[in-house]
Design a protein around this motif. Sequence first.
Motif, mmCIF file in Angstrom:
data_model
loop_
_atom_site.group_PDB
_atom_site.id
_atom_site.type_symbol
_atom_site.label_atom_id
_atom_site.label_comp_id
_atom_site.label_asym_id
_atom_site.label_seq_id
_atom_site.Cartn_x
_atom_site.Cartn_y
_atom_site.Cartn_z
ATOM 1 N N ALA A 24 42.950 49.207 41.098
ATOM 2 C CA ALA A 24 42.051 49.549 39.991
ATOM 3 C C ALA A 24 42.421 48.827 38.704
ATOM 4 C CB ALA A 24 42.071 51.061 39.761
ATOM 5 N N GLN A 25 43.676 48.372 38.577
ATOM 6 C CA GLN A 25 44.105 47.702 37.352
ATOM 7 C C GLN A 25 44.009 46.186 37.420
ATOM 8 O OE1 GLN A 25 47.728 49.330 35.478
ATOM 9 N NE2 GLN A 25 47.811 50.826 37.146
ATOM 10 N N LEU A 26 43.632 45.655 38.581
ATOM 11 C CA LEU A 26 43.597 44.201 38.740
ATOM 12 C C LEU A 26 42.632 43.570 37.741
ATOM 13 C CD1 LEU A 26 44.832 42.024 40.653
ATOM 14 C CD2 LEU A 26 42.661 42.063 41.881
ATOM 15 N N ARG A 27 43.123 42.546 37.043
ATOM 16 C CA ARG A 27 42.319 41.881 36.015
ATOM 17 C C ARG A 27 41.921 40.461 36.427
ATOM 18 N NH1 ARG A 27 42.120 44.145 31.167
ATOM 19 N NH2 ARG A 27 41.919 42.149 30.085
ATOM 20 N N GLU A 28 42.761 39.791 37.197
ATOM 21 C CA GLU A 28 42.476 38.408 37.580
ATOM 22 C C GLU A 28 42.642 38.243 39.081
ATOM 23 O OE1 GLU A 28 44.440 35.395 35.283
ATOM 24 O OE2 GLU A 28 44.563 36.694 33.526
ATOM 25 N N LEU A 29 41.619 37.660 39.714
ATOM 26 C CA LEU A 29 41.630 37.408 41.157
ATOM 27 C C LEU A 29 41.193 35.971 41.401
ATOM 28 C CD1 LEU A 29 41.825 38.342 44.114
ATOM 29 C CD2 LEU A 29 39.458 39.155 43.922
ATOM 30 N N ASP A 30 42.025 35.229 42.111
ATOM 31 C CA ASP A 30 41.724 33.825 42.400
ATOM 32 C C ASP A 30 41.544 33.645 43.903
ATOM 33 O OD1 ASP A 30 41.514 31.076 42.540
ATOM 34 O OD2 ASP A 30 43.107 30.694 41.090
ATOM 35 N N LEU A 31 40.308 33.342 44.300
ATOM 36 C CA LEU A 31 39.968 33.092 45.702
ATOM 37 C C LEU A 31 39.459 31.664 45.890
ATOM 38 C CD1 LEU A 31 38.080 36.437 46.499
ATOM 39 C CD2 LEU A 31 40.351 35.793 47.307
ATOM 40 N N SER A 32 39.769 30.792 44.975
ATOM 41 C CA SER A 32 39.229 29.436 45.004
ATOM 42 C C SER A 32 39.888 28.569 46.080
ATOM 43 C CB SER A 32 39.400 28.775 43.631
ATOM 44 O OG SER A 32 40.774 28.685 43.279
ATOM 45 N N PHE A 33 39.149 27.557 46.502
ATOM 46 C CA PHE A 33 39.633 26.534 47.433
ATOM 47 C C PHE A 33 40.168 27.129 48.733
ATOM 48 C CE2 PHE A 33 39.814 24.701 43.197
ATOM 49 C CZ PHE A 33 39.081 23.542 43.382
ATOM 50 N N GLY A 34 39.352 27.995 49.322
ATOM 51 C CA GLY A 34 39.648 28.530 50.644
ATOM 52 C C GLY A 34 38.569 28.115 51.621
ATOM 53 N N GLY A 35 38.391 28.903 52.680
ATOM 54 C CA GLY A 35 37.365 28.608 53.665
ATOM 55 C C GLY A 35 36.295 29.671 53.701
ATOM 56 N N LEU A 36 36.091 30.387 52.589
ATOM 57 C CA LEU A 36 35.141 31.495 52.550
ATOM 58 C C LEU A 36 33.697 30.989 52.516
ATOM 59 C CD1 LEU A 36 36.933 33.805 49.949
ATOM 60 C CD2 LEU A 36 36.748 34.182 52.415
ATOM 61 N N SER A 37 32.885 31.496 53.438
ATOM 62 C CA SER A 37 31.451 31.198 53.414
ATOM 63 C C SER A 37 30.663 32.388 52.891
ATOM 64 C CB SER A 37 30.957 30.823 54.816
ATOM 65 O OG SER A 37 31.185 31.888 55.723
ATOM 66 N N ALA A 38 31.311 33.555 52.876
ATOM 67 C CA ALA A 38 30.680 34.773 52.365
ATOM 68 C C ALA A 38 31.780 35.768 52.011
ATOM 69 C CB ALA A 38 29.739 35.376 53.400
ATOM 70 N N ILE A 39 31.416 36.764 51.208
ATOM 71 C CA ILE A 39 32.363 37.816 50.860
ATOM 72 C C ILE A 39 31.587 39.119 50.684
ATOM 73 C CG2 ILE A 39 32.248 37.331 48.384
ATOM 74 C CD1 ILE A 39 35.229 38.109 48.247
ATOM 75 N N SER A 40 32.163 40.188 51.180
ATOM 76 C CA SER A 40 31.504 41.491 51.070
ATOM 77 C C SER A 40 31.537 41.983 49.632
ATOM 78 C CB SER A 40 32.211 42.498 51.980
ATOM 79 O OG SER A 40 31.735 43.804 51.736
ATOM 80 N N LEU A 41 30.413 42.456 49.166
ATOM 81 C CA LEU A 41 30.343 42.992 47.811
ATOM 82 C C LEU A 41 31.268 44.196 47.661
ATOM 83 C CD1 LEU A 41 29.156 42.956 45.003
ATOM 84 C CD2 LEU A 41 27.154 44.174 45.870
ATOM 85 N N ASP A 42 31.479 44.948 48.746
ATOM 86 C CA ASP A 42 32.355 46.119 48.700
ATOM 87 C C ASP A 42 33.777 45.743 48.284
ATOM 88 O OD1 ASP A 42 30.266 47.705 49.508
ATOM 89 O OD2 ASP A 42 30.785 47.636 51.621
ATOM 90 N N ALA A 43 34.204 44.539 48.648
ATOM 91 C CA ALA A 43 35.561 44.112 48.326
ATOM 92 C C ALA A 43 35.779 43.959 46.825
ATOM 93 C CB ALA A 43 35.868 42.794 49.035
ATOM 94 N N LEU A 44 34.711 43.676 46.087
ATOM 95 C CA LEU A 44 34.840 43.421 44.650
ATOM 96 C C LEU A 44 34.368 44.585 43.790
ATOM 97 C CD1 LEU A 44 33.576 39.729 44.634
ATOM 98 C CD2 LEU A 44 35.942 40.528 44.611
ATOM 99 N N GLU A 45 33.475 45.393 44.309
ATOM 100 C CA GLU A 45 32.967 46.519 43.529
ATOM 101 C C GLU A 45 34.054 47.547 43.221
ATOM 102 O OE1 GLU A 45 28.220 47.179 44.110
ATOM 103 O OE2 GLU A 45 29.502 47.877 45.755
ATOM 104 N N GLY A 46 35.113 47.562 44.008
ATOM 105 C CA GLY A 46 36.196 48.506 43.775
ATOM 106 C C GLY A 46 37.243 48.001 42.804
ATOM 107 N N LEU A 47 36.910 46.974 42.021
ATOM 108 C CA LEU A 47 37.849 46.402 41.044
ATOM 109 C C LEU A 47 37.259 46.553 39.644
ATOM 110 C CD1 LEU A 47 38.750 43.117 42.977
ATOM 111 C CD2 LEU A 47 40.042 45.255 42.919
ATOM 112 N N PRO A 48 37.311 47.749 39.081
ATOM 113 C CA PRO A 48 36.659 47.995 37.782
ATOM 114 C C PRO A 48 37.292 47.234 36.625
ATOM 115 C CG PRO A 48 38.017 49.865 38.408
ATOM 116 C CD PRO A 48 37.975 48.967 39.604
ATOM 117 N N GLY A 49 38.561 46.869 36.750
ATOM 118 C CA GLY A 49 39.236 46.186 35.649
ATOM 119 C C GLY A 49 39.149 44.678 35.701
ATOM 120 N N LEU A 50 38.413 44.136 36.676
ATOM 121 C CA LEU A 50 38.373 42.689 36.876
ATOM 122 C C LEU A 50 37.701 41.978 35.703
ATOM 123 C CD1 LEU A 50 39.239 40.727 39.159
ATOM 124 C CD2 LEU A 50 36.861 40.739 39.910
ATOM 125 N N VAL A 51 38.414 41.010 35.111
ATOM 126 C CA VAL A 51 37.854 40.205 34.022
ATOM 127 C C VAL A 51 37.944 38.710 34.321
ATOM 128 C CG1 VAL A 51 38.321 41.927 32.250
ATOM 129 C CG2 VAL A 51 40.052 40.218 32.774
#
Length: 296
Positions: free
Chosen positions: A160-187
């Motif tokens: 809940a306190q996570l502010r920065e998330l870096d998922l760049s330069f991987g092999g992701l073609s899609a990501i579930s919205l549920d994975a990010l909606e639970g990060l209220p502190g993300l900036v």
Amino acid sequence: TGGGACRRPAMLLGPWLVAAVAAAAAVAAAGSGSGCPVLCTCRGQAVDCSGQRLFSVPPELPLDTGNLSLAHNRIASIPPGYLACYGQLRALDLRNNSLATLPTGLFMGARRLAHLDLSYNNFSLVPADMFLEASGLLRLDLSHNPGLRRVHPDAFRGLAQLRELDLSFGGLSAISLDALEGLPGLVGLRLGGNPWVCGCAMEPFLKWLRGRIQRCASDSQLAECRAPPEVAGAPLLSLTEESFQACHLTLTLDDYLFIAFVGFVVSIASVATNFLLGITANCCHRWSKASEDEDV
């Protein structure tokens, strides 16, 4: 002789002083846990074991370790419970190793961990509850894992306190919205360098991203669609609601009846055409044969 009597206690006191100093050093060592690991450098609460070609993590660390760098090694696995005794740990740098997974419960004792760098490794999946015990995380770097193709919807649960998330330069073609909606502190969110497939399934995520872009620093302008072909190379945020209009088209009963009628008519027309072509071919064959008989 008086001088010798004065000197004798001093001579006798010497070994006691040495023993006292040794005892004090032992107490200090016990208070801070083990000494500095072999091949590592320790300064205060910082333990630097980077660039030492290590194949495994150091077996023991000072108990008051606050900053641990194991970057630029060849570490492929971490023992379960490795961080259980290091409650002062605030930063852990594991970038540029050979990690493909982390043991369950690794962060159970690291309640103060705020910065975790897992970039340049071999992760292919971020499983559910991977960071559940690391509830104090502020920054998580999973960039440059080229084999990373899936993030579980519950991968970041508890952060809940996570502010920065870096998922760049991987092999992701899609990501579930549920994975990010639970990060209220993300900036801060970085997504560039992934082969995003911007089909209908991507619409909820892009809608969420457009709503967050004003208060969430992102490299979304650098994140591009790899497929389908009609939007290949387009930035994610260049896709609007109109881009997904086709995803909302629904057929009514009249549409289905019309399609069935057209199919029936086309089938009848095809049969009639084949019948006429057969008759025509047969007539041509007979005419040709009659002409040959007359010539004879």
